[in-house]
Design an enzyme around this catalytic site. Structure first.
Site, mmCIF file in Angstrom:
data_model
loop_
_atom_site.group_PDB
_atom_site.id
_atom_site.type_symbol
_atom_site.label_atom_id
_atom_site.label_comp_id
_atom_site.label_asym_id
_atom_site.label_seq_id
_atom_site.Cartn_x
_atom_site.Cartn_y
_atom_site.Cartn_z
ATOM 1 N N TYR A 1 27.429 26.154 28.359
ATOM 2 C CA TYR A 1 28.860 25.999 28.647
ATOM 3 C C TYR A 1 29.442 24.797 27.892
ATOM 4 O O TYR A 1 30.463 24.914 27.202
ATOM 5 C CB TYR A 1 29.046 25.822 30.151
ATOM 6 C CG TYR A 1 30.489 25.729 30.585
ATOM 7 C CD1 TYR A 1 31.293 26.860 30.653
ATOM 8 C CD2 TYR A 1 31.055 24.502 30.932
ATOM 9 C CE1 TYR A 1 32.617 26.777 31.058
ATOM 10 C CE2 TYR A 1 32.383 24.412 31.340
ATOM 11 C CZ TYR A 1 33.159 25.554 31.396
ATOM 12 O OH TYR A 1 34.473 25.471 31.793
HETATM 13 N N1 LIG Z 1 37.889 25.833 37.125
HETATM 14 C C1 LIG Z 1 37.497 24.737 36.502
HETATM 15 O O1 LIG Z 1 37.135 23.732 37.122
HETATM 16 C C2 LIG Z 1 37.519 24.666 35.001
HETATM 17 C C3 LIG Z 1 37.310 23.418 34.404
HETATM 18 C C4 LIG Z 1 37.336 23.313 33.036
HETATM 19 C C5 LIG Z 1 37.571 24.439 32.272
HETATM 20 N N2 LIG Z 1 37.768 25.640 32.861
HETATM 21 C C6 LIG Z 1 38.002 26.795 32.004
HETATM 22 O O2 LIG Z 1 39.178 27.442 32.403
HETATM 23 C C7 LIG Z 1 39.099 28.824 32.068
HETATM 24 C C8 LIG Z 1 39.446 29.660 33.295
HETATM 25 O O3 LIG Z 1 38.469 29.423 34.298
HETATM 26 P P1 LIG Z 1 38.753 29.681 35.839
HETATM 27 O O4 LIG Z 1 38.249 28.524 36.562
HETATM 28 O O5 LIG Z 1 40.150 30.112 36.006
HETATM 29 O O6 LIG Z 1 37.712 30.878 36.112
HETATM 30 P P2 LIG Z 1 37.911 32.308 36.746
HETATM 31 O O7 LIG Z 1 36.536 32.860 36.851
HETATM 32 O O8 LIG Z 1 38.757 32.228 37.947
HETATM 33 O O9 LIG Z 1 38.729 33.105 35.615
HETATM 34 C C9 LIG Z 1 38.140 33.463 34.401
HETATM 35 C C10 LIG Z 1 38.601 34.867 34.061
HETATM 36 O O10 LIG Z 1 38.012 35.230 32.785
HETATM 37 C C11 LIG Z 1 37.645 36.594 32.865
HETATM 38 N N3 LIG Z 1 36.630 36.921 31.871
HETATM 39 C C12 LIG Z 1 35.329 36.519 31.853
HETATM 40 N N4 LIG Z 1 34.697 37.065 30.807
HETATM 41 C C13 LIG Z 1 35.605 37.807 30.121
HETATM 42 C C14 LIG Z 1 35.540 38.617 28.960
HETATM 43 N N5 LIG Z 1 34.409 38.776 28.273
HETATM 44 N N6 LIG Z 1 36.673 39.222 28.529
HETATM 45 C C15 LIG Z 1 37.825 39.074 29.230
HETATM 46 N N7 LIG Z 1 37.944 38.346 30.364
HETATM 47 C C16 LIG Z 1 36.839 37.721 30.811
HETATM 48 C C17 LIG Z 1 37.154 36.767 34.309
HETATM 49 O O11 LIG Z 1 37.133 38.138 34.686
HETATM 50 C C18 LIG Z 1 38.136 35.928 35.072
HETATM 51 O O12 LIG Z 1 39.240 36.694 35.521
HETATM 52 C C19 LIG Z 1 37.674 29.066 31.572
HETATM 53 O O13 LIG Z 1 37.682 29.093 30.164
HETATM 54 C C20 LIG Z 1 36.931 27.856 32.086
HETATM 55 O O14 LIG Z 1 35.812 27.553 31.294
HETATM 56 C C21 LIG Z 1 37.745 25.781 34.219
#
Ligand SMILES: NC(=O)c1ccc[n+]([C@@H]2O[C@H](COP(=O)([O-])OP(=O)(O)OC[C@H]3O[C@@H](n4cnc5c(N)ncnc54)[C@H](O)[C@@H]3O)[C@@H](O)[C@H]2O)c1
Length: 248
Positions: free
Chosen positions: A155
């Site tokens: 990641y």
């Molecule tokens: N939540 C956190 O604390 C956090 C922190 C830093 C970065 N992020 C980043 O923010 C972004 C969103 O994360 P989140 O927390 O909202 O997670 P989440 O799991 O709620 O949402 C992620 C979405 O991406 C979709 N997804 C996964 N693989 C996919 C694919 N191959 N094609 C299309 N869609 C796909 C999932 O179905 C999901 O709806 C991510 O890139 C994550 O790495 C999140």
């Protein structure tokens, strides 16, 4: 040059959940027409109707190049242009493990979604942005990409690659009216975080000087600025949203 969000079209990957969905809601409330792309068909179905007439969705695995190319072509045929791309789809892969325990299949899967998928969408959308001399691209990276979270090699490395991509693309398109930036959040309680081992989440949250997680509203507000016409002199930059963890 666009002067407001009026009549703009945004494509948001990972739009069925978490950060992508929060950003979609924010843009819709600012009159942007939004296309949600997600691999989760039932999640998409559940929320698209609720978001109203400015929202539409397509089921897409962003790591599949042929599907990305086809969906972007279809969106252009239907909407005429794409002004904003937010790459929020992402996965953590296995966490809570040391580098020597990381499985190469898992490493590849995480890079295919987090880096390659985000690149693919930008690759097939940028030509349309170039034609109209305007575009706003936001790649959602992570504090893990800046600092490296122990236990999360795949990641962290994939998010560092995303930050690198924003730097490269920012420079490449700097003369074109397109800005490309990244955003590096610390921890926000979403489905992704709920699915991680509690010890891993504690490790990340303990490092936040504000001693709390970020909120979806905080993400959406900053993202809205980054993809707005007002954000016209910042490109290739990784915005921070880490409650003081990263001060660079
Ligand atoms: N939540 C956190 O604390 C956090 C922190 C830093 C970065 N992020 C980043 O923010 C972004 C969103 O994360 P989140 O927390 O909202 O997670 P989440 O799991 O709620 O949402 C992620 C979405 O991406 C979709 N997804 C996964 N693989 C996919 C694919 N191959 N094609 C299309 N869609 C796909 C999932 O179905 C999901 O709806 C991510 O890139 C994550 O790495 C999140």
């Amino acid at each position: 040059m666009k002067l407001s969000f009026e009549n703009q079209v945004a494509v948001i990957s990972g739009g069925a959940s978490g950060l992508g969905l929060a950003i979609a809601r924010k843009l819709i409330s600012n009159n942007v027409r939004v296309l949600l792309l997600d691999i989760d068909s039932s999640g998409l179905e559940e929320i698209t109707g609720e978001l109203g007439e400015k929202a539409n969705s397509r089921v897409l695995d962003i790591s599949n190049e042929e599907s990305v190319q086809r969906i972007i072509r279809e969106i252009i045929e239907e909407y005429g242009s794409i002004d904003i791309l937010v790459n929020s789809a992402g996965i953590t892969g296995n966490t809570g493990i040391m580098s020597h325990e990381v499985d190469s299949v898992d490493m590849e899967r995480v890079f295919n979604v987090n880096f390659k998928g985000s690149w693919m969408l930008s690759k097939y959308i940028i030509p349309y942005m170039l034609k109209q001399d305007y575009g706003r691209i936001l790649h959602i990276a992570s504090i893990a990409g800046k600092e490296g979270n122990a236990g999360m090699l795949a990641y962290s490395a994939s998010k560092a690659a995303v930050i690198g991509m924003a730097k490269v693309q920012g420079k490449e398109y700097a003369g074109s009216g397109i800005t490309v930036n990244a955003l590096a959040p610390a921890v926000i309680r979403t489905k992704m975080v709920e699915n991680m081992p509690e010890e891993q989440v504690k490790y990340m949250t303990d490092k936040i000087p504000m001693k709390r997680c970020g909120t979806l509203e905080e993400i959406a507000n900053l993202a809205k600025y980054i993809v707005s016409p007002e954000n016209s002199f910042t490109t290739g930059f990784t915005f921070d949203l880490s409650g003081g963890r990263a001060t660079y």
